[in-house]
Design a protein around this motif. Structure first.
Motif, PDB file in Angstrom:
ATOM      1  N   CYS A   1       1.276  -1.486  -0.060  1.00 17.40           N
ATOM      2  CA  CYS A   1       0.067   0.254   0.006  1.00 17.40           C
ATOM      3  C   CYS A   1       1.113   1.163  -0.049  1.00 17.40           C
ATOM      4  N   PRO A   2       0.565   2.122  -0.829  1.00 19.59           N
ATOM      5  CA  PRO A   2       1.391   3.382  -1.409  1.00 19.59           C
ATOM      6  C   PRO A   2       0.758   4.744  -0.600  1.00 19.59           C
ATOM      7  N   HIS A   3      -0.029   4.230  -0.044  1.00 23.41           N
ATOM      8  CA  HIS A   3      -1.440   5.898   0.423  1.00 23.41           C
ATOM      9  C   HIS A   3      -0.285   5.737   1.846  1.00 23.41           C
TER      10      HIS A   3
ATOM     11  N   CYS B   1      -7.210   5.073   2.311  1.00 17.96           N
ATOM     12  CA  CYS B   1      -7.430   4.240   1.251  1.00 17.96           C
ATOM     13  C   CYS B   1      -8.368   2.462   2.101  1.00 17.96           C
TER      14      CYS B   1
ATOM     15  N   CYS C   1      -6.775  -0.249   0.813  1.00 23.42           N
ATOM     16  CA  CYS C   1      -5.349  -1.439   1.134  1.00 23.42           C
ATOM     17  C   CYS C   1      -4.614  -0.432   2.170  1.00 23.42           C
ATOM     18  N   ARG C   2      -4.355  -0.024   3.445  1.00 20.66           N
ATOM     19  CA  ARG C   2      -3.482   0.935   4.772  1.00 20.66           C
ATOM     20  C   ARG C   2      -4.040  -1.023   5.333  1.00 20.66           C
TER      21      ARG C   2
HETATM   22 ZN   LIG Z   1      -3.615   1.850   0.476  1.00 16.80          ZN
END
Ligand SMILES: [Zn+2]
Ligand SMILES: [Mg+2]
Length: 172
Positions: free
Chosen positions: A88-90, A96, A98-99
């Protein structure tokens, strides 16, 4: 397919804080042996890692990919082949899906692989790792106590162990 989900920083490598350089990536003692053991036992290995350093601008997606490819090559050299990575890049403010403790990375993995939750495991070093697995429906959870500043309640995980080194005592 039975799967072991793994956090990266603090489980596979020492969590030196926003690790993005090969020179700063130190494999934790015993990780290769443990992964070969899990592989022999028929587990697929899937890394699910929060990489908010990308969203925060501490390092780039390319930095992450370079390190990630290098890490996978190191695994390959040591005979660990059935391993994949979701990240997860956020940053937290992005809200988001995905985190961790959200389950987006688990869901992405389950689109790519057939995952049997009942025979699968999560290994993490923070409560959010355990929470994410529970949110996804994986009840077999292990908290490794690395040298970490984060406070862990240690209540949610099925097992709390000192290091991934001893994993064969828990995952049979
Ligand atoms: Zn994410
Ligand atoms: Mg971690």
């Amino acid at each position: 397919m039975k799967t072991v989900f793994l956090d990266r920083d603090g489980v596979i490598n020492k969590d030196n804080g926003y690790v993005f350089e090969i020179d700063n990536f130190e494999f934790i003692d015993g990780v290769f042996d443990s992964f070969r053991y899990l592989q022999r036992k028929g587990y697929n290995l899937i890394i699910v890692t929060n990489q908010s350093g990308i969203g925060r601008g501490r390092y780039t997606l390319e930095d992450f990919n370079i390190l990630n490819n290098w890490m996978l090559q190191e695994f390959q050299k040591k005979g660990v082949t059935n391993i994949d990575v979701f990240f997860c890049p956020h940053k937290p403010e992005d809200n988001c899906k995905c985190r961790k403790p959200n389950t987006g990375m688990f869901e992405a993995a389950s689109l790519k692989y057939k995952i049997d939750n009942n025979s699968s495991w999560m290994i993490g070093d923070k409560d959010i790792d355990i929470e994410a697995a529970l949110n996804f429906g994986i009840k077999n959870t292990i908290l490794v106590k690395s040298i970490h500043k984060a406070e862990n309640s240690e209540n949610s995980a099925k097992f709390v162990i000192p290091s991934i080194k001893t994993i064969s005592n828990y995952i049979k």
